[in-house]
Scaffold this active site. Structure first.
Site: not given
Ligand SMILES: *Cc1c(COP(=O)(O)O)cnc(C)c1O
Length: 413
Positions: A118, A214
């Site tokens: 990420y 997500k």
């Molecule tokens: C979006 C995401 C993050 C970071 O998360 P936030 O809630 O935006 O801080 C970390 N790892 C993965 C795989 C992601 O898709």
């Protein structure tokens, strides 16, 4: 009751139900884990207080101590779903990731991470760790390379599987066993898989991290993170978390609690839709390559099939030579071009122009992330309508009849 607990590891939250729930299915746990036995309603109460009476000297409830009722309810839900002894909930995925890593690493220590990571995690390591005196090595995305890159001062191996955006797979059990032999802590970002598809702790991984922004949220309307682990490591992370202050508020906790109740059905539908779309795309002349771990020719298929119950709702593909991915995105009518993922609505992005834009061109090309690569987060819509949208967008891209309405979204980034 919360108020009489001295330490608040999650299985003490609802003493009547915890052990039973550890034997239940993910579908049932999604709905029932975290029930607060003080609540007389079917759903738990929202307690927004930041100031609490203290009833005994050892219990001080405070949002930044990560021990308020709604924080603990969600921590309980996630601990049970991930098969962890305890968990902490944060205001974002990056809060969970940064606090966890900084609780495990000190100056002079070394961490091994996979290249396909990420973007925020990648930036945290590359931009911050030198100044902190923490050494790091990036490797190809597989357990052999991750283990081979360890050194005597390696304290952590960090993996993401399936990885973004090519959905590479790391063998969790092999990674956990190899790392344990060297007394190295393993950390896995389980955001893409969710505990519905994969529970790394059950494969021997020490810490599972989530961007709950997500799939756990699932409705593209909040920011949330979590770390799930053993009681011992939990205490270590908590010590830092209290200082870093990445805690999440009660209302967001309640929304996440509510979302988790439908996590299993949402993700199941997303996986079914993604599987159908991956197969359909594979048959299309206008599509060059499809990346989905549920396709037999995906290099990670065998391992994915052994460690995942379903293959996830994320897939990527490249259009045939000469077809513009940006035109394709603009031609879509139902699927929305958007940066994030994991929501009930299908969203699509070109990683080279969005999530991986900051990466140097050469590094990006080495990773196989070129401008023709399209990443799809498959939602819960009717799959025939999703496929119809993809087909009409490809047809219009090929015939050159794409309106230029959404192009400014990407120019602005
Ligand atoms: C979006 C995401 C993050 C970071 O998360 P936030 O809630 O935006 O801080 C970390 N790892 C993965 C795989 C992601 O898709």
């Amino acid at each position: 009751m919360f108020t009489s607990a001295t330490a608040f590891h999650c299985s003490k939250l609802s003493t009547g139900i915890d052990m039973k729930h550890h034997q239940r299915s993910q579908e049932t746990l999604s709905v029932h884990a975290g029930k607060d036995d003080r609540s007389i309603g079917v759903v738990n109460a929202i307690e927004p207080s930041s100031a609490f009476h203290y009833f005994d000297e050892q219990t001080q409830l405070y949002p930044r101590y990560f021990n308020t009722p709604n924080q603990r309810i969600v921590a309980e839900q996630l601990a049970q779903l991930e098969g962890a002894e305890a968990s902490l909930v944060f205001a974002s995925g990056m809060a969970a990731i940064s606090t966890t890593l900084l609780s495990l690493l000190a100056p002079g220590d070394h961490i091994v991470l996979q290249e396909a990571l990420y973007g925020g995690t990648d930036a945290l390591v590359r931009r911050e760790f030198d100044a902190l005196g923490i050494e790091y090595t990036f490797t190809d995305c597989n357990e052999r390379e991750l283990l081979a890159a360890t050194k005597p001062n390696t304290k952590v191996i960090y993996a993401e599987t399936p990885a973004n955006p090519l959905l590479e797979i790391v063998d969790l059990q092999a990674l956990a066993e190899g790392a344990r032999r060297k007394q190295i802590i393993t950390v896995v970002d389980n955001t893409f898989a969710t505990p519905i598809c994969q529970t790394p702790i059950r494969s021997g991984i020490d810490i599972v991290l989530h961007s709950g922004t997500k799939y756990l949220s699932g409705h593209s309307d909040l920011s949330f993170g979590a770390a799930c682990t053993s009681e011992l490591l939990y205490k270590r992370i908590l010590d830092k978390a209290v200082l870093h202050g990445g805690n999440v508020n009660a209302l967001t906790c309640y929304l996440i609690e509510r979302s988790i109740k439908t996590l299993a059905v949402r993700v199941q539908r997303q996986c079914e839709n993604a599987t159908q779309i991956a197969h359909a795309l594979s048959e299309m002349d206008s599509v060059e390559k499809v990346y989905y771990p549920g396709l037999k020719r995906h290099p990670g298929y065998e391992i994915a099939a052994s460690q995942m119950s379903q293959f996830g709702g994320m897939l990527s593909f490249t259009l045939a030579e000469g077809l513009s991915s940006q035109d394709f995105l603009q031609a879509l009518e139902l699927i929305t071009p958007a940066m994030s993922l994991g929501g009930v609505e299908s969203t699509v992005t070109v990683p080279a122009l969005t999530s991986h834009k900051a990466m140097p061109d050469e590094q990006r090309r080495e990773l196989g992330i070129h401008e023709g690569l399209v990443r799809l987060s498959v939602g819960i819509e009717n799959v025939s309508e999703l496929l119809a949208d993809i087909t009409q967008a490809i047809d219009r891209t090929r015939s050159g009849s794409v309106p230029k309405r959404r192009v400014q979204v990407f120019d602005a980034l």
